[in-house]
Design an enzyme around this catalytic site. Structure first.
Site, PDB file in Angstrom:
ATOM      1  N   HIS A  59      -0.324  20.361 -28.984  1.00 36.80           N
ATOM      2  CA  HIS A  59       0.417  20.367 -27.725  1.00 36.80           C
ATOM      3  C   HIS A  59       1.933  20.406 -27.925  1.00 36.80           C
ATOM      4  O   HIS A  59       2.476  19.828 -28.861  1.00 36.80           O
ATOM      5  CB  HIS A  59       0.061  19.127 -26.900  1.00 36.80           C
ATOM      6  CG  HIS A  59       0.332  17.838 -27.608  1.00 36.80           C
ATOM      7  ND1 HIS A  59       1.550  17.198 -27.587  1.00 36.80           N
ATOM      8  CD2 HIS A  59      -0.474  17.056 -28.370  1.00 36.80           C
ATOM      9  CE1 HIS A  59       1.499  16.094 -28.286  1.00 36.80           C
ATOM     10  NE2 HIS A  59       0.275  15.973 -28.780  1.00 36.80           N
ATOM     11  N   ASP A  60       2.601  21.139 -27.037  1.00 36.76           N
ATOM     12  CA  ASP A  60       4.065  21.164 -26.916  1.00 36.76           C
ATOM     13  C   ASP A  60       4.781  21.815 -28.093  1.00 36.76           C
ATOM     14  O   ASP A  60       6.000  21.673 -28.231  1.00 36.76           O
ATOM     15  CB  ASP A  60       4.623  19.744 -26.700  1.00 36.76           C
ATOM     16  CG  ASP A  60       4.034  19.065 -25.473  1.00 36.76           C
ATOM     17  OD1 ASP A  60       4.274  19.573 -24.363  1.00 36.76           O
ATOM     18  OD2 ASP A  60       3.309  18.075 -25.617  1.00 36.76           O
ATOM     19  N   GLY A  98       1.725  17.848 -32.834  1.00 34.83           N
ATOM     20  CA  GLY A  98       2.424  18.051 -31.576  1.00 34.83           C
ATOM     21  C   GLY A  98       3.932  18.111 -31.711  1.00 34.83           C
ATOM     22  O   GLY A  98       4.528  17.529 -32.615  1.00 34.83           O
TER      23      GLY A  98
END
Length: 268
Positions: free
Chosen positions: A123-124, A141
């Site tokens: 994520h991200d 992440g």
């Protein structure tokens, strides 16, 4: 007349947007918020979920899992997304997750990237164009990977780490510090082992450019002065060189992680 082809065993949910000329092979599942660019090909057993946008000419191989919920214990179903650029190659068992509201709310992947078997984008993350991730790379992440970087097989990248453009991460490396542009890191824990000169030459940088970056690297990681003094020395030596200035800008801009140093050097 349908502008794309879907195998009878596959499911494309209402609301999905599928570009012209796309071929969706057997046993695929495309969610209702997915946008899949023109000319893409899903071989078989591909699942694309969530608010996911994939650019044209994607090539996605069996058992890839794209756009599902982030692996984040605070995720509560927020509408975050995954955006993938054009001409990306995504091989078997690759996983890519959407962003989180604790981060950017988006995971972003640039054009012309290649992700080989079993690699993971958490994520991200922000991955710029022409990045290559070899088999079983684990990208945690909030990482940033600059253009033309190569991360070799089995490497693990700590969350919030920055990998500079044209950098090379050796196989099985455990990277917990930022990797400077053009840098090459090896080992567990990863250390700077020099510059990715082969990558620079392949990218078309001329001899003078490579020579200047090499000299700047040696000055920057010299043990004769403190690291801050080395930064100032390199700045004075190469005030107009764009590649050296880019390297210095990467170091000075900082991040959540310290940068990787050569084994002989000491931070200071």
């Amino acid at each position: 007349m349908t502008e794309y082809t879907v195998h009878a065993s596959s499911i494309v949910e209402d609301g999905a947007s599928i570009g012209a000329g796309t071929v969706i092979g057997p046993f695929c599942h495309i969610g209702p918020q997915v946008t899949l660019g023109a000319g893409s090909r899903l071989r078989s057993h591909v699942v694309i979920a969530g608010n996911t946008v994939i650019g044209e000419n994607a090539q996605i191989f069996p058992f890839a899992s794209i756009g599902h919920d982030p692996q984040h214990l605070k995720y509560r179903g927020e509408d975050t997304r995954l955006v993938i650029g054009r001409n990306c190659l995504i091989r078997e068992h690759v996983t890519m997750n959407a962003g989180t509201v604790q981060g950017r709310s988006e995971t972003t992947i640039g054009d012309d990237c290649s992700f080989f078997t079993g690699s993971h984008v958490a994520h991200d993350c922000v991955i710029e164009r022409n990045v290559t991730m070899i088999n079983n790379v684990m990208l945690a992440g909030h990482c940033t990977v600059g253009e033309y970087a190569i991360i070799a097989g089995g490497s693990g990248i700590h969350q919030f780490t920055r990998i500079g453009h044209h950098a090379y991460v050796g196989g099985l490396a455990a990277v917990e510090g930022d990797v400077i542009p053009f840098g090459m890191v090896l080992g567990n824990r990863a250390y700077l082992s020099g510059l990715n000169v082969i990558g620079m030459k392949r990218a078309g940088f001329n001899r003078d450019a490579v020579r200047n970056v090499r000299k700047a690297y040696r000055m920057l990681f010299s043990d004769d002065l403190t690291f801050k003094e080395n930064l100032d020395e390199v700045q004075a030596e190469f005030p107009e060189d764009p590649l050296v200035q880019d390297l210095l800008g990467f170091v000075r801009s900082g991040g959540d992680r310290a940068i990787c140093f050569p084994r002989h050097s000491r931070p200071g």
